[in-house]
Scaffold this motif. Structure first.
Motif, PDB file in Angstrom:
ATOM      1  N   GLY B 143       0.802  -1.089  -0.041  1.00 22.56           N
ATOM      2  CA  GLY B 143       0.009  -0.086   0.275  1.00 22.56           C
ATOM      3  C   GLY B 143       1.024   1.402  -0.113  1.00 22.56           C
ATOM      4  N   ASP B 171      -5.086  -2.113   1.131  1.00 21.79           N
ATOM      5  CA  ASP B 171      -6.172  -2.212   1.944  1.00 21.79           C
ATOM      6  C   ASP B 171      -7.281  -1.164   1.786  1.00 21.79           C
ATOM      7  N   VAL B 172      -8.385  -1.137   2.637  1.00 19.47           N
ATOM      8  CA  VAL B 172      -9.635  -0.395   2.283  1.00 19.47           C
ATOM      9  C   VAL B 172      -9.132   1.152   2.893  1.00 19.47           C
ATOM     10  N   GLN B 173      -8.135   1.264   3.826  1.00 18.64           N
ATOM     11  CA  GLN B 173      -8.034   2.562   4.506  1.00 18.64           C
ATOM     12  C   GLN B 173      -7.067   3.275   3.169  1.00 18.64           C
ATOM     13  N   SER B 174      -5.992   2.639   2.619  1.00 21.68           N
ATOM     14  CA  SER B 174      -5.328   3.374   1.421  1.00 21.68           C
ATOM     15  C   SER B 174      -6.241   3.597   0.568  1.00 21.68           C
ATOM     16  N   ARG B 175      -7.021   2.638   0.048  1.00 20.12           N
ATOM     17  CA  ARG B 175      -7.970   2.865  -1.145  1.00 20.12           C
ATOM     18  C   ARG B 175      -8.811   4.138  -0.956  1.00 20.12           C
TER      19      ARG B 175
END
Ligand SMILES: Nc1ncnc2c1ncn2[C@@H]1O[C@H](COP(=O)(O)OP(=O)(O)OP(=O)(O)O)[C@@H](O)[C@H]1O
Ligand SMILES: [Mg+2]
Lengths: 410, 250
Positions: B143, B171-175
């Protein structure tokens, strides 16, 4: 690593070469077994001649026993000594007798002495000085040794001829007074190494080795350069660089610039090692030529040739392995063929022609002009131009290959 | 739409040397200023090939591309000044730190000195990388690498940004951070062209999408309208599968 490896290389190879070289040129190193069955002036003269030359150490006893023909021969046979010389019994007296006879015959030609008697006498048979050589010794060494003996012999004989003449003439003509010094050697061999230098420098191993290994290391820039290019290609950084508003040529020149600096620093490190480090190992110090500018220019064009060569391989090679294998092997071949390790004057004629095609040969020729002949900028122009053209050629091939055959472009 | 397109693609075709089928088969497309345009398609559809040609990485076999009024065949260097590229594969020097990578690429765009430094600091903070700025990129997580890869394409404030699967493998956060940032700069007028395999993401983000398969555009339009045209399907993913089939691709 890039800096340390070549420096280690230079020290080790200089040490190795120094042993090989100095055995013939410095210090009493080659031991010569000397069997003296003559015990007279001639054998003493040969022996002292060896001692004076400082290249040989004369040994006439083994285990406290005077050497004989057979003990000396066996010692050489066992490989314990490289060479044994046997001066036969009666060598001096035979020579004296023959010299006296030829002087008498010469004088008889003038009607001096007793022509009838003298002309009837025949010369004694010549005597053989035997030399046992270990089969492994090199021809150059044999020649050096034999000519050393021969030189001493002729000196002695000429001297003796004059003495005998004087004696004979004095005998025949009582009022003849022998001159104090009737004979002066005319030929005397003095070693000189012509160069452009004012103060002469006797070529030492460092003057030969350091430039050779420096060039070799400079061309090994091919390895890190190709690896970085391929990594850039495979890692995608090249991909990104190509999306930037700069031309491929600009990118190439940027690479050339960076690696030129690395190459020049490496060269400086190796030359400094030659000056500062080698003396610490008891090796001769590298002496730079009189012309630092020439040295700089030469190093620059050699670096350019090396970097250009790396660019070309880095562009054409498909994988890391290909580039590393081809890069290192081709540099080793170009070095060997180009006379970096074996001087080209020792090569067969057709090999010499091939040698002239190796950029490493141009490099070493240029460096030797500076380091051994004290040459200046003008002297190295031909080599510098060739290396520059080599650089331009490799960069052009790189650019053309990229344009038509780039792996990004197929 | 009556606005003048910022990107015009006319009958673009790319046949790789030795390939039997074209990777891109005579596609024509107009993209307008301020759009977030999605190029969608299964593996091997020709998305990366299309983007690569638009970025000037290699020439097309035939066809024309005009970007920001400039012809790609004659003015590619000028075009490259106004576009930013975020490649599908991480394109960074693994042995250099994040900051060194960004400084190097910034320099290549002609950015220098404190202006560049400030900009890099800004982005590193924005993407939560300030603590790792000095670490070699090779040691970053997937990420983190993606985020640096993204920043490297933004440094010179491009008018148009091409992103090839910017959110893959993170991951969802980075996305979320990445997508929110893209929407933010899009609001400031930056045109975004991006490829993805995430239909939901594209549906939310894009003003229009093109679905490509085997080098051909098989659907084009606003994602909500595309879904509405197919009353049997509730979302873009189902439309996509309907159009491209269930076979797996090379
Ligand atoms: N350098 C290349 N040389 C030859 N063929 C290639 C090359 N790059 C891609 N292709 C082929 O062209 C076609 C399109 O590939 P492309 O990478 O554009 O697809 P993609 O839509 O980006 O796929 P993915 O979703 O897997 O990234 C594929 O069939 C691929 O095998
Ligand atoms: Mg792709």
């Amino acid at each position: 690593m890039l800096f340390i490896m070549p420096v280690v290389l230079i020290v080790i190879s200089s040490l190795m070469q120094e042993f090989g070289w100095s055995s013939l040129t410095k210090d009493p190193t080659v031991q010569v077994l000397f069997v003296d069955n003559d015990h007279d002036s001639l054998s003493l003269k040969i022996k002292s001649g060896f001692r004076e030359s400082q290249s040989f150490e004369v040994i006439d006893r083994l285990n406290n026993n005077l050497l004989t023909d057979s003990t000396a021969k066996n010692a050489v046979k066992r490989g314990e000594y490289l060479v044994a010389i046997v001066v036969p019994k009666g060598a001096t007296s035979t020579m004296r007798a023959n010299v006296r006879l030829s002087v008498a015959k010469t004088l008889a030609g003038f009607g001096i002495g007793n022509p009838g008697l003298v002309n009837g006498i025949v010369f004694k048979d010549s005597v053989d000085v035997k030399i046992y050589f270990d089969p492994t010794v090199k021809k150059t060494f044999k020649n050096a040794l034999i000519s050393s003996i021969r030189e001493n012999y002729y000196k002695f004989q000429t001297d003796w001829v004059f003495k005998t003449f004087n004696q004979e003439i004095a005998l025949q003509m009582p009022m003849y007074k022998a001159p104090k010094d009737a004979f002066k050697e005319i030929l005397h061999f003095k070693e000189e190494y012509p160069s452009y230098r004012e103060v002469e420098l006797i070529p030492n191993t460092s003057q030969h080795n350091v430039p050779a290994w420096t060039i070799f290391a400079m061309f090994f820039i091919v390895i890190p350069l190709t690896q970085s290019m391929i990594q850039e290609r495979e890692g995608g950084s090249l991909f990104r660089l190509l999306t930037m508003p700069v031309s491929y040529m600009t990118l190439l020149m940027g690479k050339v610039g960076v690696y030129l600096v690395v190459c020049m620093m490496q060269t400086a490190a190796m030359l400094l090692a030659g000056i500062l480090l080698l003396p610490l190992f008891g090796l001769p110090m590298l002496v730079l030529g009189n012309d630092i500018l020439a040295l700089f220019v030469m190093s620059m064009v050699v670096s350019m040739a090396a970097v250009g060569y790396g660019l070309m391989i880095g562009t054409i090679a498909k994988t890391h392995q290909q580039a590393a294998a081809f890069g290192s092997i081709s540099v080793i071949i170009l070095a060997a063929v180009g006379g970096l390790w074996v001087p080209i004057y020792l090569m067969a004629p057709f090999m010499r022609t091939i040698a002239n095609l190796s950029p490493l040969n141009w490099a070493i020729t240029g460096y030797y002009s500076i380091f051994l002949r004290g040459g200046n900028l003008i002297v190295i122009v031909p080599q510098a131009i060739k290396l520059l053209l080599f650089f331009l050629t490799t960069v052009s091939i790189t650019a053309l290959y990229y344009k038509y055959k780039s792996p990004l472009n197929n | 739409m009556s606005r003048k397109p910022i990107i015009e693609i006319r009958e673009l075709t790319k046949i790789y040397t030795g390939a039997e089928e074209p990777a891109v088969n005579s596609i024509s497309l107009e993209i307008f200023p301020g759009e977030i345009f999605g190029l969608l398609g299964p593996n091997g559809a020709g998305k990366t090939t299309t983007i690569s040609i638009l970025c000037g990485l290699f020439p097309a076999t035939s066809g024309n591309v005009t970007i920001d009024g400039l012809d790609s065949q004659t003015d590619m260097v000028k075009i490259k000044q106004v576009i930013g590229v975020v490649p599908q594969d991480i394109a960074l020097y693994p042995t250099l730190s994040g900051r060194e990578n960004l400084t190097f690429f910034g320099n290549m765009y002609g950015l220098h000195g404190s202006a560049l430094r400030d900009k890099i600091d800004h982005y590193l903070t924005e993407f939560g990388l300030e603590k790792h700025a000095g670490k070699a990129v090779g040691k970053y997580s997937g990420g983190m690498k993606r985020r640096v890869n993204l920043i490297a394409g933004l440094l010179h404030d491009p008018k148009i940004i091409f992103l090839d699967e910017p959110t893959v493998g993170i991951d969802v956060q980075s996305r979320v951070v990445i997508l929110e940032y893209l929407m933010e700069i899009n609001k400031k007028g930056v045109t975004i062209i991006y490829t993805s395999h995430y239909m939901e993401e594209a549906e939310q983000l894009c003003s229009r999408v093109a679905i490509i398969d085997r080098g051909n555009i098989i659907a084009l339009g606003n994602p909500k309208e595309l879904v509405a045209e197919q009353p049997r399907f509730q979302n873009l993913e189902n439309v996509f599968i309907h159009l491209t089939g269930k076979d797996m691709r090379d």
